[in-house]
Scaffold this motif. Structure first.
Motif, PDB file in Angstrom:
ATOM      1  N   TRP A  36       0.815  -1.217   0.000  1.00 39.72           N
ATOM      2  CA  TRP A  36       0.000   0.000   0.000  1.00 39.72           C
ATOM      3  C   TRP A  36       0.853   1.274   0.000  1.00 39.72           C
ATOM      4  N   GLN A  37       2.169   1.166   0.175  1.00 41.02           N
ATOM      5  CA  GLN A  37       3.055   2.337   0.153  1.00 41.02           C
ATOM      6  C   GLN A  37       3.562   2.666  -1.252  1.00 41.02           C
ATOM      7  N   HIS A  38       3.219   1.832  -2.227  1.00 40.11           N
ATOM      8  CA  HIS A  38       3.724   1.991  -3.590  1.00 40.11           C
ATOM      9  C   HIS A  38       2.572   2.136  -4.580  1.00 40.11           C
ATOM     10  N   GLU A  39       2.892   2.694  -5.734  1.00 44.48           N
ATOM     11  CA  GLU A  39       1.896   2.817  -6.802  1.00 44.48           C
ATOM     12  C   GLU A  39       1.401   1.439  -7.193  1.00 44.48           C
ATOM     13  N   PRO A  40       0.153   1.300  -7.536  1.00 43.28           N
ATOM     14  CA  PRO A  40      -0.883   2.318  -7.630  1.00 43.28           C
ATOM     15  C   PRO A  40      -1.673   2.538  -6.336  1.00 43.28           C
ATOM     16  N   ARG A  42      -0.458   3.742  -3.365  1.00 44.28           N
ATOM     17  CA  ARG A  42       0.062   4.798  -2.491  1.00 44.28           C
ATOM     18  C   ARG A  42      -0.908   5.954  -2.326  1.00 44.28           C
ATOM     19  N   ASP A  43      -1.563   6.359  -3.366  1.00 41.58           N
ATOM     20  CA  ASP A  43      -2.485   7.495  -3.299  1.00 41.58           C
ATOM     21  C   ASP A  43      -3.940   7.062  -3.128  1.00 41.58           C
ATOM     22  N   ARG A  44      -4.157   5.812  -2.701  1.00 44.22           N
ATOM     23  CA  ARG A  44      -5.518   5.288  -2.594  1.00 44.22           C
ATOM     24  C   ARG A  44      -5.927   4.996  -1.161  1.00 44.22           C
ATOM     25  N   HIS A  45      -5.338   5.677  -0.204  1.00 40.03           N
ATOM     26  CA  HIS A  45      -5.711   5.454   1.193  1.00 40.03           C
ATOM     27  C   HIS A  45      -7.135   5.916   1.487  1.00 40.03           C
ATOM     28  N   ASP A  46      -7.762   6.618   0.534  1.00 41.11           N
ATOM     29  CA  ASP A  46      -9.171   6.958   0.668  1.00 41.11           C
ATOM     30  C   ASP A  46     -10.032   5.695   0.739  1.00 41.11           C
ATOM     31  N   THR A  54     -16.608   7.994   2.310  1.00 39.52           N
ATOM     32  CA  THR A  54     -16.022   8.000   0.984  1.00 39.52           C
ATOM     33  C   THR A  54     -16.933   7.219   0.053  1.00 39.52           C
ATOM     34  N   ASP A 182      -6.864   1.725 -12.082  1.00 37.61           N
ATOM     35  CA  ASP A 182      -5.411   1.657 -11.873  1.00 37.61           C
ATOM     36  C   ASP A 182      -4.989   0.432 -11.072  1.00 37.61           C
TER      37      ASP A 182
END
Length: 185
Positions: A36-40, A42-46, A54, A182
């Protein structure tokens, strides 16, 4: 999305229980945190916010415990698994220390968030919506394909249930939506 998880430890066949499943989940958790710290992701903690805050949430709550399940119905995702199961006995000979189908059932159950409250063991590490235990799957019914290769584990082990497992995961979308484009292969 493709990635690999590994597990080294007891993989009981018929002796599985909530505590043994939780031990496997606990062992896989750090690898999933790293994922979860890497793409894709990383920016999906929502996705890890409780439902209602959400559009899409992958949190699963059982008996006050929270699990962050990457492959989740809310994202219309499925998983294909390619497993390499290394076990102490010869892969060519009889399975002396437990049957393979029960060991696989143990692994698949442990890759999932608990299906019901009875699968959450007493004394499990407390989790919260802000600090969930990461799992691969919401439910093992989201697995669409499993291949298994077995071989001999060439390491001295004392526990007859000890196995080393390499888990190659391919995440696919059942239906493309804005929230999963993604994440699917």
């Amino acid at each position: 999305m493709r990635f690999t998880l590994t597990y080294d430890g007891p993989l009981p066949g018929s002796k599985r229980n909530a505590r043994s499943l939780q031990a496997i989940r606990d062992a896989l958790h750090p690898q999933l945190v790293e994922l979860w710290q890497h793409e894709p992701l990383r920016d999906r903690h929502d996705l890890l916010k409780p439902a209602g805050t959400t559009e899409i949430s992958v949190l699963v709550e059982r008996s006050g415990q929270f699990y962050g399940a990457l492959v989740h119905d809310n994202l219309h995702l499925t998983a294909e698994l390619d497993l390499l199961l290394l076990r102490p006995e010869s892969a060519a000979g009889p399975i002396v220390r437990g049957d393979i189908d029960n060991r696989l059932k143990t692994l698949l159950d442990a890759l999932s968030a608990p299906a019901h409250a009875q699968q959450v063991p007493e004394g499990a590490r407390p989790t919260s919506a802000d600090d969930p235990l990461y799992t691969l799957l919401q439910d093992d019914r989201l697995i669409t394909r499993v291949t298994v290769e077995t071989d001999r584990l060439l390491a001295p082990v004392q526990d007859p249930d000890w196995n080393s497992v390499v888990i190659r995961v391919t995440v696919k979308a059942r239906r493309l939506i804005l929230g999963n484009m993604d994440l699917s292969s």
